[in-house]
Design an enzyme around this catalytic site. Structure first.
Site, PDB file in Angstrom:
ATOM      1  CE1 TYR A  56      30.355   7.084  -5.163  1.00  0.00           C
ATOM      2  CE2 TYR A  56      28.898   8.899  -4.507  1.00  0.00           C
ATOM      3  CZ  TYR A  56      29.297   7.564  -4.404  1.00  0.00           C
ATOM      4  OH  TYR A  56      28.628   6.712  -3.555  1.00  0.00           O
ATOM      5  CG  HIS A  86      21.345   0.749  -1.932  1.00  0.00           C
ATOM      6  ND1 HIS A  86      22.027   0.090  -2.921  1.00  0.00           N
ATOM      7  CD2 HIS A  86      22.257   1.548  -1.324  1.00  0.00           C
ATOM      8  CE1 HIS A  86      23.288   0.476  -2.928  1.00  0.00           C
ATOM      9  NE2 HIS A  86      23.461   1.362  -1.960  1.00  0.00           N
ATOM     10  CG  ASN A 198      23.558   9.611  -1.382  1.00  0.00           C
ATOM     11  OD1 ASN A 198      24.506   9.926  -2.082  1.00  0.00           O
ATOM     12  ND2 ASN A 198      23.551   8.471  -0.704  1.00  0.00           N
ATOM     13  CE1 TYR A 280      13.369  20.113  46.636  1.00  0.00           C
ATOM     14  CE2 TYR A 280      14.963  18.749  45.493  1.00  0.00           C
ATOM     15  CZ  TYR A 280      14.646  19.610  46.521  1.00  0.00           C
ATOM     16  OH  TYR A 280      15.612  19.978  47.418  1.00  0.00           O
ATOM     17  NE  ARG A 283      10.082  23.329  46.998  1.00  0.00           N
ATOM     18  CZ  ARG A 283      11.131  23.085  47.787  1.00  0.00           C
ATOM     19  NH1 ARG A 283      12.158  23.923  47.807  1.00  0.00           N
ATOM     20  NH2 ARG A 283      11.176  22.007  48.540  1.00  0.00           N
ATOM     21  CG  PHE A 329      25.388  11.457   2.468  1.00  0.00           C
ATOM     22  CD1 PHE A 329      26.294  11.101   3.451  1.00  0.00           C
ATOM     23  CD2 PHE A 329      25.796  11.388   1.149  1.00  0.00           C
ATOM     24  CE1 PHE A 329      27.579  10.677   3.141  1.00  0.00           C
ATOM     25  CE2 PHE A 329      27.084  10.959   0.818  1.00  0.00           C
ATOM     26  CZ  PHE A 329      27.971  10.592   1.815  1.00  0.00           C
ATOM     27  CD  GLU A 413      28.718   4.052   2.819  1.00  0.00           C
ATOM     28  OE1 GLU A 413      27.921   3.443   3.555  1.00  0.00           O
ATOM     29  OE2 GLU A 413      28.560   4.187   1.596  1.00  0.00           O
TER      30      GLU A 413
END
Length: 496
Positions: A56, A86, A198, A280, A283, A329, A413
């Site tokens: 792959y 990409h 990746n 508060y 405090r 990844f 994915e």
């Protein structure tokens, strides 16, 4: 002579990273890293020649195209096509300081020798870092699952002589790199494009930027809270160590101790109080600030693990004779951490704004809106509005990204982290926190004038003196935006 940091297998810590960035170190590969990179690449080359089986990302397509085997003579095209296709980022440009971190973290991850890249590729990335060449990257486009695909594709484009870079704060075509540095475009070998794309370096760099900034802002938050405590004439008994020993959260104990140290010797603090209890927001500073500190410890540990890890795919294990396609990844650890951090930091701004509100309300001998002649002057009325607006925006930004997911790549994915969205909105939360603190410091400094001739501690008085040299007492109405900006710059630049 330049300081040099040698990339090796030693763990990168926050203090070391801060030094690398502040002192502008140059990077170089250690003998250990060089050997590991070369061994990994040699093994991958030999594995390709010996095996006819598809591997792959080495000789197959990507994502849902993983079953398509690619001929040997097309492997370079495969990797270059991957980078170009990409590079789909959009939106605002990522600031150069974050891109610099991305380069550093990508180099670190590749140096471990589990990615199968060539030494030439890593050396070119080091060249970018050392020469201040920052690829133009855009904020939007990553799902934070197959790593930060779109941002890292933009990081990789200039290696091929494509895309744009920033040099000396000027955007240039990447083709300038050949003329300026003699760098020929790289010819990517098998898997190198995938190793570049990746990875979690976009998420990690943003989270790192925010962690480093928040570590400094937390110190400011305690310090400014201490000033507000004296300015509002508060009791110091809630910070007694005995109170916190019986509920011993680490952050709570640490914060209470810090407040005690900051106000040690304060004449205001020792003054007899008319009020039995305080709101508060004063405090409970140890409990609220402390809870954020404890949350940040979790975030920091997750981030330290991530930036000292291998996050590309597949992983090359030369010694074990294995190439394994996994999911390192996936950004879920970073996405959850960023969401937790956004909530924790937002709460710090929330309680700061409440102290701002109390200081302008005309209580405990302070004039309404902290100004002489209120009515004629609006004084500090609207800075509180501004702080309230910012606090509300932070609350809106705290909707978690990590619970979201959307299917991509034809269902391959099918679960994504949305970590990139988590870290970019976190940046907004952290920057807003800085603005809120600046407004609180502005208000608290003004309030302290009305407590004279009583004095606070030496630490507080020295800080107020430095602050007032930049942001003086407001006698009558003026453009407050200018003063708020001065306060922000003071917090950024003053060492405490």
């Amino acid at each position: 002579m330049s300081l040099i940091h040698y990339i090796d297998s030693n763990v990168l810590g926050f203090s070391q990273l801060q030094i690398l960035l502040e002192d502008n170190y140059k990077l170089a590969l250690s003998e250990e890293a060089t050997s590991k990179i070369n061994i990994s690449r040699t093994y991958l080359d030999s594995k390709q020649k010996e095996s006819k089986a598809p591997i792959y990302g080495v000789n197959t397509g990507f994502g849902s195209l993983c079953d398509i085997k690619i001929n040997e003579d097309k492997l370079t095209y495969l990797q270059e096509n991957l980078v170009m296709s990409h590079a789909c980022g959009t939106g605002d440009r990522v600031e150069e300081s974050v891109v610099k971190l991305m380069l550093l973290l990508k180099i670190q991850s590749l140096s471990y020798g589990y990615s199968g890249v060539s030494i030439e590729l890593v050396e070119r990335l080091i060249g970018f870092y050392n020469e201040g060449v920052f690829p133009v990257i855009y904020e939007l486009g990553s799902l934070g699952a197959s790593g930060d695909l779109a941002p890292l594709a933009h990081l990789a484009l200039p290696l091929l002589g494509k895309g744009e870079v920033v040099i000396d704060q000027k955007v240039e075509k990447s083709s300038i790199l050949k003329d300026k540095f003699g760098w020929e475009p790289l010819v990517l070998q098998s898997k190198e494009g995938l190793a570049l794309l990746n990875g979690t370096q976009f998420m990690s760099a943003h989270l790192l930027r925010n962690v480093l900034k928040t570590q400094r802002l937390m110190t400011w938050a305690d310090t400014i809270a201490a000033i507000s405590i004296d300015a509002f004439d508060c009791n110091l008994s809630p910070f007694d160590d005995l109170v916190h020993k019986v509920r011993p959260h680490k952050g709570q104990i640490q914060t209470a101790k810090t407040i005690r140290n900051l106000l040690e010797g304060s004449k205001m603090g020792a003054n007899q109080k008319q009020n039995v209890q305080d709101p508060y927001s004063f405090r409970c500073v140890p409990q609220v600030h402390g809870a954020t500190r404890d949350a940040l410890r979790y975030v920091e540990q997750t981030l330290l693990t991530e930036i000292n890890s291998v996050t590309d795919n597949p992983n090359v294990f030369a010694e074990e004779d294995k190439i394994i396609s996994g999911g390192n990844f996936h950004g879920q650890p970073l996405a959850i951490s960023a969401d937790v951090m956004a909530i924790a930091v937002s709460e710090m701004g929330n309680i700061s704004e409440r102290r701002i509100y109390q200081l302008v309300f005309g209580l405990r001998g302070l004039p309404t809106f902290l100004v002489n002649s209120p009515g004629l002057n609006s004084g500090f009325m609207i800075p509180q509005y501004t702080a309230a607006s910012i606090v509300s925006q932070n609350k809106q930004l705290c909707t978690p990204a990590s619970v979201d997911s959307i299917v991509s790549s034809n269902g391959q994915e099918d679960h994504v982290s949305m970590g990139a969205n988590a870290v970019t909105k976190l940046s907004r939360v952290v920057d807003n926190f800085e603005r809120i603190l600046a407004i609180e410091l502005f208000n608290a400094s003004q309030a302290m004038y009305f407590r004279l001739p009583l004095k606070s501690s030496e630490i507080v008085e020295d800080l107020l003196k430095a602050f007032r040299s930049r942001v003086p007492f407001v006698n009558e109405d003026k453009v407050m935006a200018t003063e708020i900006q001065k306060a922000i710059i003071f917090i950024r630049n003053h060492k405490i």
